[in-house]
Design an enzyme around this catalytic site. Structure first.
Site: not given
Length: 278
Positions: A2-3, A114
């Protein structure tokens, strides 16, 4: 990962629903990137304030017996979801959910397969640990203080490729890999161009292109390549309209030259060798 657009989309989908909510319970799952920094049992009784964003971080102020807030980062695979129907912490804890905040508005959950994300307590944004984590962030891309001259000055102090300078995040935040590729394509700049050799007019064109690219990404809900969903569970659609990203071998939408893929700093860069010049 996610940016900035994905994080801002998350903020917008949560802000109104969370503001004013009272924390009823909280729970941690498996360890995340950094420890919370206080006992999770100390969070109930706090009231949520206005959700804010700085770079790829979200700041949820909590007013209560010991005011402060939670600094959240979605890491490589994280997403936040608010289940407004929830009235208790679910048993058993769902897989990959590593932080839960039960409020009188529902259950806020961080899902992060993750586990590179983080939820950190800080007394204030300008106090540690939040201040240290945010210290090296550059200008927000839509900040009026980020002028073409300022961007040009920041770039000419680097000897790296212009794409690497954008991704570093200490000149301007928000230009993640997809958006840097797309902004450089829109500006007609080869991603391998040395940043210190970029002219002032080209830096100005890059800033315009970066802002328009990010604005379009926000309108399309960000990008979903694998895991990202907003707080309503909706995927982003920007990747479907990309001009070069993920389009190796396909014709450039501007000049028809096949899009090329190279690797820079272990990240894929997509560009058009026909209309993006060094």
């Amino acid at each position: 990962m996610p940016e900035m657009p994905e994080v801002e989309v998350t903020r917008r989908s949560l802000a109104d629903r969370l503001q004013g909510a009272q924390v009823l319970a909280a729970r941690l799952g498996a360890p995340l990137r950094w420890p919370l920094g206080r006992e999770v049992d100390s969070l109930p009784g706090h009231l949520a304030g206005a959700l804010q964003r700085r770079g790829k971080y979200l700041w949820l102020p909590l007013d209560g017996p010991a005011p402060g807030g939670l600094l959240l980062h979605l890491g490589m695979s994280g997403s936040l979801h608010l289940d407004e129907a929830a009235r208790a912490l679910p048993e058993p804890r769902p897989r990959h959910v590593h932080f839960e905040l039960l409020t009188d508005r529902g259950l806020l959950a961080l899902t992060d397969p993750r586990r590179f994300g983080a939820v950190v307590w800080s007394a204030a944004l300008d106090q540690p640990p939040a201040a240290g984590l945010l210290a090296r962030l550059g200008h927000e891309p839509f900040d009026p203080a980020l002028t073409p001259a300022l961007l040009h000055d920041g770039l000419r102090r680097r000897r790296s490729a212009v794409k690497a300078a954008l991704l570093a995040g200490d000149i301007v935040v928000g230009a993640g890999n997809i958006y840097a590729c797309e902004a450089l394509h829109a500006a007609g700049i080869d991603p391998r161009t040395r940043s210190d050799r970029l002219s002032r007019p080209r830096a100005e064109r890059l800033l315009v292109s970066l802002r328009s690219t990010l604005d379009r990404a926000l309108a399309l809900g960000g990008s979903t390549l694998r895991d990202f969903r907003d707080a309503h569970g909706m995927a982003g659609a920007f990747q479907s309209s990309a001009g070069v990203y993920g389009r190796e071998g396909q014709p450039c939408p501007r000049c028809g030259t096949p899009v090329r893929r190279i690797v820079q700093q272990q990240r894929s860069s997509f560009f058009c060798p026909g209309c993006q010049k060094r």
